[in-house]
Design a protein around this motif. Structure first.
Motif, short mmCIF file in Angstrom:
data_model
loop_
_atom_site.label_atom_id
_atom_site.label_comp_id
_atom_site.label_asym_id
_atom_site.label_seq_id
_atom_site.Cartn_x
_atom_site.Cartn_y
_atom_site.Cartn_z
N LEU A 200 7.37 30.93 60.35
CA LEU A 200 7.01 29.52 60.16
C LEU A 200 5.81 29.13 61.02
CD1 LEU A 200 10.58 27.96 60.02
CD2 LEU A 200 9.00 28.31 58.11
N ASP A 201 5.45 29.97 61.97
CA ASP A 201 4.27 29.70 62.79
C ASP A 201 2.98 30.09 62.07
OD1 ASP A 201 5.72 28.70 64.94
OD2 ASP A 201 6.00 30.68 65.84
N LYS A 202 3.13 30.79 60.97
CA LYS A 202 1.95 31.22 60.21
C LYS A 202 1.53 30.14 59.24
CE LYS A 202 2.52 36.23 60.40
NZ LYS A 202 2.44 37.47 59.60
N ALA A 203 0.27 29.75 59.30
CA ALA A 203 -0.23 28.70 58.42
C ALA A 203 -0.10 29.08 56.95
CB ALA A 203 -1.69 28.39 58.76
N SER A 204 -0.35 30.35 56.64
CA SER A 204 -0.29 30.79 55.24
C SER A 204 1.12 30.69 54.69
CB SER A 204 -0.80 32.24 55.11
OG SER A 204 0.00 33.12 55.89
N VAL A 205 2.11 31.05 55.51
CA VAL A 205 3.50 30.99 55.08
C VAL A 205 3.94 29.54 54.92
CG1 VAL A 205 5.89 31.49 55.75
CG2 VAL A 205 4.12 33.22 56.06
N MET A 206 3.57 28.69 55.87
CA MET A 206 3.95 27.29 55.79
C MET A 206 3.31 26.62 54.56
SD MET A 206 6.16 26.18 57.85
CE MET A 206 5.88 24.42 57.61
N SER A 207 2.07 26.99 54.28
CA SER A 207 1.40 26.43 53.12
C SER A 207 2.13 26.81 51.84
CB SER A 207 -0.05 26.93 53.06
OG SER A 207 -0.70 26.47 51.90
N ALA A 208 2.52 28.08 51.74
CA ALA A 208 3.25 28.54 50.56
C ALA A 208 4.63 27.88 50.48
CB ALA A 208 3.39 30.06 50.59
N ALA A 209 5.27 27.71 51.63
CA ALA A 209 6.60 27.11 51.66
C ALA A 209 6.56 25.65 51.23
CB ALA A 209 7.19 27.23 53.06
N ARG A 210 5.50 24.94 51.63
CA ARG A 210 5.37 23.52 51.26
C ARG A 210 5.14 23.35 49.76
NH1 ARG A 210 1.81 23.25 55.93
NH2 ARG A 210 2.90 22.32 57.72
N GLU A 211 4.51 24.35 49.15
CA GLU A 211 4.21 24.27 47.72
C GLU A 211 5.44 24.55 46.86
OE1 GLU A 211 1.12 27.08 47.02
OE2 GLU A 211 -0.22 26.23 48.54
N THR A 212 6.52 25.04 47.48
CA THR A 212 7.70 25.45 46.73
C THR A 212 8.94 24.74 47.29
OG1 THR A 212 8.15 27.31 48.23
CG2 THR A 212 6.63 27.71 46.41
N ASP A 213 10.10 25.18 46.83
CA ASP A 213 11.38 24.65 47.32
C ASP A 213 11.88 25.43 48.53
OD1 ASP A 213 11.42 22.83 45.21
OD2 ASP A 213 12.44 24.25 43.89
N LEU A 214 11.07 26.33 49.05
CA LEU A 214 11.54 27.25 50.08
C LEU A 214 12.02 26.55 51.34
CD1 LEU A 214 12.00 30.07 51.13
CD2 LEU A 214 9.57 30.21 51.73
N LEU A 215 11.28 25.56 51.83
CA LEU A 215 11.66 24.91 53.08
C LEU A 215 13.05 24.29 53.00
CD1 LEU A 215 8.39 23.17 54.39
CD2 LEU A 215 9.54 25.20 55.27
N GLY A 216 13.32 23.61 51.89
CA GLY A 216 14.63 23.01 51.71
C GLY A 216 15.74 24.05 51.67
N GLU A 217 15.47 25.18 51.02
CA GLU A 217 16.48 26.22 50.91
C GLU A 217 16.75 26.87 52.27
OE1 GLU A 217 15.17 28.84 47.84
OE2 GLU A 217 15.43 27.36 46.25
#
Length: 285
Positions: free
Chosen positions: A241-258
């Protein structure tokens, strides 16, 4: 695997390699695969209709799958390499994905001789994705060129080395997406397992963010073949989650909520709500 099963698979592979009795073509990007309707339709319900006589593809003996454009990234299109692996699976019940960039010297080993045409069937005999096979136009004579399976070409610089060190995580995700789209259940299971194995060893690779996007943009919400692996990987390695690329991808999807649900000890997705039953007061229906 029994001896009978092994013999059958070898015979099936030989039919594909020799091109005997082929009656259909699958084209995608730079590839044109000569296949057998009965073989692909037995494993993919998707191809039953286009292979039938009521469709133009069935009459023409060819279907063209629109290749994805790297510039617009249309998820509805197909990655030609993933389609290549799917066709390989139809005949070999397995596939080997390798994403290595080769030097110009290595590539020159696979330049076609004069008067040759592309023979995509030959590509499935290699252990990496780089070379393609060729056959001569001269009747009765074939010449194929393959990579040495024991010594695959090495990346020519550190950037290429980095791109080929993710355990082919992204390619397995693309193969899974193709298997879902074309309803090849056995390939879904295989690609999902290969993706999970790659993610477990290469979760810190720069391409993990790409894998997230593929998992959530190319498969339906109720298909958890890739998504569960992504959630479990992120839950097990919160430093991602400290990686900007991963956070960007996570925000674009339902991943963070899951992942948030998993952090509270809950399943990654909620159970579907059951509609309240309403009955007629008079008849009880």
């Amino acid at each position: 695997m029994s001896e009978e099963d092994n013999s059958f698979r070898k015979a099936l592979a030989e039919l594909f390699e020799t091109g005997e009795l082929v009656d259909f073509e699958i084209a995608c990007g730079q590839y044109v695969f000569k296949v057998h309707k009965v073989v692909i339709c037995a494993q993919s319900k998707y191809f039953l209709a286009p292979c039938g006589k009521d469709y133009a593809e069935g009459s023409n003996g060819r279907i063209t799958l629109k290749a994805i454009d790297e510039e617009d990234g249309d998820a509805a299109c197909d990655d030609p390499e993933a389609i290549k692996h799917m066709v390989h699976f139809f005949y070999y019940r397995d596939y080997t994905a390798e994403n290595m960039k080769t030097t110009s010297a290595v590539k020159s080993r696979f330049q076609p001789p004069e008067n040759t045409v592309l023979d995509p069937r030959a590509t499935v005999n290699t252990s990496w994705a780089g070379p393609v096979g060729y056959k001569t136009k001269k009747k009765g004579y074939k010449a194929r060129f393959f990579a040495d399976a024991e010594t695959p070409p090495q990346p020519h610089d550190t950037a290429a080395a980095a791109e080929s060190a993710d355990g082919n995580m992204v390619m397995h995700a693309k193969v899974f997406a193709a298997a879902v789209k074309y309803d090849v259940s056995a390939l879904q299971r295989l690609a999902s397992a290969k993706f999970a194995a790659a993610a477990s060893s290469n979760w810190d690779h720069t391409t993990f963010a790409d894998a997230i996007r593929i998992a959530y943009s190319t498969t339906p919400d109720d298909n958890r073949g890739l998504r569960d692996t992504v959630c479990e990987t992120l839950h097990g390695h919160p430093s991602l989650l400290d990686k900007a690329s991963v956070m960007s991808a996570a925000r674009e999807t339902d991943l963070l909520g899951e992942v948030a649900r998993m952090a509270y000890g809950m399943p990654s997705i909620a159970k579907p709500e059951v509609a309240e039953e309403v009955r007629c007061d008079d008849c009880g229906a």
